[in-house]
Each structure stands twice: as structure tokens, then as C-alpha cells.
Design a protein around this motif. Structure first.
Motif, PDB file in Angstrom:
ATOM      1  N   GLY A  84       0.688  -1.172   0.092  1.00 33.26           N
ATOM      2  CA  GLY A  84       0.097   0.061   0.088  1.00 33.26           C
ATOM      3  C   GLY A  84       0.839   1.323  -0.039  1.00 33.26           C
ATOM      4  N   PHE A  85       1.882   1.169   0.671  1.00 36.13           N
ATOM      5  CA  PHE A  85       2.895   2.386   0.661  1.00 36.13           C
ATOM      6  C   PHE A  85       3.598   2.953  -0.369  1.00 36.13           C
ATOM      7  CE2 PHE A  85       4.722   4.724   4.365  1.00 36.13           C
ATOM      8  CZ  PHE A  85       5.500   5.441   3.771  1.00 36.13           C
ATOM      9  N   PHE A  86       3.640   1.470  -1.233  1.00 35.17           N
ATOM     10  CA  PHE A  86       4.360   1.988  -2.648  1.00 35.17           C
ATOM     11  C   PHE A  86       3.356   2.405  -3.728  1.00 35.17           C
ATOM     12  CE2 PHE A  86       8.047  -0.170  -1.436  1.00 35.17           C
ATOM     13  CZ  PHE A  86       9.115  -0.258  -2.292  1.00 35.17           C
ATOM     14  N   ALA A  87       2.039   2.044  -3.383  1.00 36.16           N
ATOM     15  CA  ALA A  87       1.067   2.611  -4.156  1.00 36.16           C
ATOM     16  C   ALA A  87       0.851   3.924  -4.109  1.00 36.16           C
ATOM     17  CB  ALA A  87      -0.326   1.952  -4.065  1.00 36.16           C
ATOM     18  N   ILE A  88       0.712   4.268  -2.723  1.00 33.44           N
ATOM     19  CA  ILE A  88       0.668   5.830  -2.488  1.00 33.44           C
ATOM     20  C   ILE A  88       1.721   6.514  -2.805  1.00 33.44           C
ATOM     21  CG2 ILE A  88       0.298   7.425  -0.335  1.00 33.44           C
ATOM     22  CD1 ILE A  88      -1.483   5.447   0.971  1.00 33.44           C
ATOM     23  N   SER A  89       2.975   5.919  -2.602  1.00 36.81           N
ATOM     24  CA  SER A  89       4.152   6.790  -3.147  1.00 36.81           C
ATOM     25  C   SER A  89       4.121   6.929  -4.440  1.00 36.81           C
ATOM     26  CB  SER A  89       5.429   5.809  -2.767  1.00 36.81           C
ATOM     27  OG  SER A  89       6.709   6.410  -3.140  1.00 36.81           O
ATOM     28  N   GLY A  90       3.904   5.996  -5.531  1.00 31.04           N
ATOM     29  CA  GLY A  90       3.569   6.321  -6.786  1.00 31.04           C
ATOM     30  C   GLY A  90       2.723   7.291  -7.301  1.00 31.04           C
ATOM     31  N   PHE A  91       1.510   7.237  -6.506  1.00 25.91           N
ATOM     32  CA  PHE A  91       0.597   8.346  -6.727  1.00 25.91           C
ATOM     33  C   PHE A  91       1.236   9.847  -6.513  1.00 25.91           C
ATOM     34  CE2 PHE A  91      -2.973  11.078  -5.753  1.00 25.91           C
ATOM     35  CZ  PHE A  91      -3.814  10.720  -6.711  1.00 25.91           C
ATOM     36  N   VAL A  92       1.758   9.789  -5.245  1.00 23.14           N
ATOM     37  CA  VAL A  92       2.162  11.157  -5.104  1.00 23.14           C
ATOM     38  C   VAL A  92       3.635  11.677  -5.721  1.00 23.14           C
ATOM     39  CG1 VAL A  92       3.349  12.387  -3.052  1.00 23.14           C
ATOM     40  CG2 VAL A  92       1.384  11.002  -2.738  1.00 23.14           C
ATOM     41  N   ILE A  93       4.473  10.790  -6.069  1.00 22.76           N
ATOM     42  CA  ILE A  93       5.623  11.101  -6.663  1.00 22.76           C
ATOM     43  C   ILE A  93       5.715  11.300  -8.106  1.00 22.76           C
ATOM     44  CG2 ILE A  93       7.988  10.181  -7.280  1.00 22.76           C
ATOM     45  CD1 ILE A  93       7.736  10.814  -4.343  1.00 22.76           C
ATOM     46  N   THR A  94       4.600  10.705  -8.402  1.00 21.89           N
ATOM     47  CA  THR A  94       4.242  10.982  -9.959  1.00 21.89           C
ATOM     48  C   THR A  94       4.001  12.681 -10.114  1.00 21.89           C
ATOM     49  OG1 THR A  94       3.553   8.854 -10.552  1.00 21.89           O
ATOM     50  CG2 THR A  94       2.849  10.514 -12.124  1.00 21.89           C
ATOM     51  N   SER A  98      12.981  -2.657   1.948  1.00 23.92           N
ATOM     52  CA  SER A  98      12.271  -2.194   0.591  1.00 23.92           C
ATOM     53  C   SER A  98      12.758  -0.877   0.176  1.00 23.92           C
ATOM     54  CB  SER A  98      10.640  -1.983   1.303  1.00 23.92           C
ATOM     55  OG  SER A  98      10.647  -1.087   2.296  1.00 23.92           O
ATOM     56  N   LEU A  99      13.555  -0.526   1.065  1.00 29.50           N
ATOM     57  CA  LEU A  99      13.857   1.060   0.614  1.00 29.50           C
ATOM     58  C   LEU A  99      14.676   0.883  -0.814  1.00 29.50           C
ATOM     59  CD1 LEU A  99      14.428   3.929   1.316  1.00 29.50           C
ATOM     60  CD2 LEU A  99      16.495   3.370   2.267  1.00 29.50           C
ATOM     61  N   LYS A 100      15.455   0.018  -1.169  1.00 26.54           N
ATOM     62  CA  LYS A 100      16.203   0.087  -2.430  1.00 26.54           C
ATOM     63  C   LYS A 100      15.296  -0.315  -3.516  1.00 26.54           C
ATOM     64  CE  LYS A 100      17.582  -4.796  -1.480  1.00 26.54           C
ATOM     65  NZ  LYS A 100      18.640  -5.903  -1.191  1.00 26.54           N
TER      66      LYS A 100
END
Length: 371
Positions: free
Chosen positions: A42-52, A150-152
Motif C-alpha cells: 500500500g505504501f508503494f501505491a501511495i508513493s507512486g501516486f504522490v511521486i508522479t 524495501s528501501l532499495k
């Protein structure tokens, strides 16, 4: 939402750190996932949304600079404090002295400099403190900060986003959905699945400079989720925020967790649920954002806090007591990390190197040149 997901990881780690077994979702889902891994997804999904949004809005240099400021200062301070403050205290707790702590081959200097290396043992322990805890029966995981695995993969996703932005492909409507579909096909086909008995960190993969060893399985799963968030951001106007769709996604998620198919079906359902919930959160939740973004601090502090609490015997308080201690100490450290390290670092987002600024000033001072 990110703060809730970060604390969910802390909750999940109570079981393997304090008692040496996975959290209940692991067995309930048929070994597909647990609460912590689902939260990371879930964190990666939100990260993709925000970072984009940042990648579309900023130039490539500024985008990379912002990512460095958001990730590295907090990480470096966390690593240094763990190696030079937390672990010496725990070593003294075990031995009554600091003799033999600083000069060991696996000492604090080795931990700070080797974390992220492709070596499977690099950066896992400091001067045998966790190993001694395992011998004493208080600890069950050999890593001081195992959450950093997961950071890398997140950095890899940032590099992918930067590449798409630099080449102009991020603005082309069909590119990101096509990439997302390609990742989905890999997951649905089982091409990146790990053989039975092979740990997530030990599967086949590739070693990359700076990032270290990555497994194809985790790169596919987390890359797919990140790209789902990216696609949702780029096509946000076409995605309905509908309670009926959220209910269907919740049912699909529960069904796949219980009977299989979490990867190709459950993950997209989870992503929609998270984005729907974020859009439907009550207004008072925004007060949390105004205080500060503590989610990254929870991520980098939670695991070593739980390891330290387990080593000094806090598991004797039971799961709820151990969890309460972990959440309290982690929350305090996350707040300190944000206000003392992360937020001050983020104030440098608008910084520009002095030589280019002088050059720009000279250019604007030329006759006939306007800003």
C-alpha cells in the motif's frame, strides 16, 4: 494513510521480533502475505501516486534533489544513532562494559558503511548485540533494521519515474498503463514467483550499483504496485471514487487473501481501497498532516526500537504490552526525526547551487533580457 500503513508494519513486526513467528495474516492468507508486507504494498501505491505529481511538475534535476532530501538525511541520522548510541547501550546492558564493542570487524563503522551492499550479511548486526540476544532467547531476527529491505526497491521505482519523466514518456497516456499491464502479466503468469521454501530476500535476481541485490519477485510485485499508483495519478480524472466499487474491492481483497490470487487481483483491489479511503477521509484527519509527516520516521525507527525492546525483555509484557511500548517509543522518535532532521532538510528543496545562480543573475542583467 501513509502513517497508518507505517504503524501497521510495526504491528506486524511484533510477532517475528518478539516471538519468532509471522503475524496471523500470513497463515490466514495461505502464506501469500502478512500485515506488514500488505502495508508496504500500500505504501508503494501511495508513493507512486504522490511521486508522479512531483515528476510531472518538476524538472528532472529538481525531482532527484527532492527525493534525496526526503530519504537520505533521516536514513543517515537513523543509521548513525543506531550504530553509535542504541547499540553501545544494548552492548553495555549485555556485558556491563563497552570493551570490545568499537573495534570489532562487525562494529558500528562496518554497519554504517556496508548497509545496502550485495553481501547477504552486510549491515545486519553491530558487534554481535542481536546475535547475543538470539542466544539468550530474547530476539528472533538477526537484523538490527530489517525493515530497510524495501528501501532499495523504492529507490528503484524513483529511478524508473525519473527515467520516464526525462524521456517524456511519463506524459504519454498509454506508456504507464502499458508498463503496468506488463508487470501484471508477469505476476499473473507466476513468472517471478519464488520456489517453495525460498525466502523473499534470497530469490533469484540481480545486483545493481548502490542498490545492492534485488530479487525479481519483489521488483515485480512492488514495481507493479508503484506503477498502479502512478497510473491512478496520471488518469485520476477517469477513476470514479465510488463506495460500491470500494465494497467490491474489499470483497475481492478478502476473497483473494483467503483463497488465493492476492497478487494479480488482491493488490489492485487494495490499491483502489487505499485511494478511495484517502479521498473519503474526514476533514479532521488533515490536522495530522499539518502537524508533520511522521510516516518515514516510523518506517526507519520501528524495527530497531522493537529489537531493542525485545532484547531488554519487554516481550514479557505480552503482545499488547510489547506493542504499546513499541508504538509509543517509535512515535516519539518519528516525531523527533521529522522536526529535527527531515523537515529542516526539506526546507532546502528550493536551494540552487551558487555558480548557476550567479550565471542566471548575470544573464538577466544583460540589456534586453527579461525574467
Amino acid at each position: 494513510m501513509r502513517l497508518l500503513l507505517a504503524f501497521a508494519v510495526v504491528v506486524s513486526h511484533v510477532y517475528p521480533i518478539g516471538w519468532g513467528r509471522p503475524d496471523p495474516l500470513w497463515s490466514w492468507s495461505g502464506s501469500q502475505t502478512d500485515l506488514g508486507k500488505s502495508a508496504v504494498i500500500g505504501f508503494f501505491a501511495i508513493s507512486g501516486f504522490v511521486i508522479t505529481g512531483s515528476a510531472v511538475r518538476l524538472g528532472i534535476g529538481r525531482f532527484v534533489w527532492h527525493r534525496v532530501l526526503r530519504i537520505m538525511p533521516g536514513l543517515w541520522v537513523s543509521l548513525l544513532l543506531c550504530a553509535t548510541v542504541l547499540m553501545p547501550l544494548l552492548f553495555r546492558w549485555q556485558h556491563g562494559t563497552l570493551d570490545g564493542f568499537w573495534g570489532r570487524p562487525d562494529g558500528p563503522l562496518s554497519y554504517v558503511t556496508s548497509l545496502g551492499s550485495s553481501s547477504p550479511t552486510a549491515g545486519w548486526d553491530v558487534s554481535g548485540v542481536i546475535t547475543e540476544g538470539i542466544r539468550a532467547g530474547t530476539n528472533f531476527d538477526r537484523s538490527l533494521n530489517g525493515a530497510l529491505w524495501s528501501l532499495k526497491y523504492e529507490l528503484l521505482c524513483y529511478l524508473l519515474t525519473a527515467l520516464l519523466a526525462a524521456t517524456g514518456l511519463l506524459r504519454r497516456r498509454a506508456v504507464v498503463p502499458a508498463l503496468t499491464l506488463a508487470f501484471w502479466l508477469l505476476i499473473a503468469s507466476g513468472a517471478t514467483d519464488l520456489p517453495d521454501g525460498v525466502p523473499l530476500a534470497g530469490g533469484p535476481g540481480i545486483a545493481l550499483p548502490l542498490l545492492g541485490q534485488l530479487t525479481w519477485h519483489l521488483a515485480a510485485v512492488l514495481g507493479f504496485t508503484f506503477l498502479l499508483g502512478t497510473a491512478c495519478r496520471l488518469h485520476a480524472g477517469r477513476i470514479p471514487v465510488d463506495g460500491r466499487l470500494a465494497l467490491a474491492a474489499a470483497l475481492a481483497l478478502a476473497a483473494t487473501l483467503r483463497w488465493g490470487g492476492f497478487g494479480p487481483i488482491g493488490q489492485p483491489a487494495l490499491v483502489y481501497l487505499l485511494l478511495w479511503a484517502a479521498a473519503r477521509l474526514p476533514r479532521w484527519c488533515r490536522a495530522v498532516d499539518e502537524i508533520g509527516d511522521y510516516s518515514y520516521g516510523v518506517y526507519i525507527c520501528g524495527f530497531p526500537v522493537e529489537q531493542a525492546l525485545a532484547l531488554v525483555g519487554c516481550a514479557a509484557y505480552g503482545r499488547l504490552g510489547f506493542l504499546a511500548c513499541s508504538l509509543t517509543v517509535t512515535g516519539v522518535l518519528a516525531a523527533l526525526s521529522w522536526h529535527l532532521v527531515e523537515e529542516p532538510a526539506m526546507r532546502l528543496r528550493g536551494w540552487t547551487p551558487r555558480p548557476p545562480r550567479r550565471s542566471a543573475d548575470r544573464e538577466s542583467a544583460r540589456p534586453g533580457v527579461t525574467s
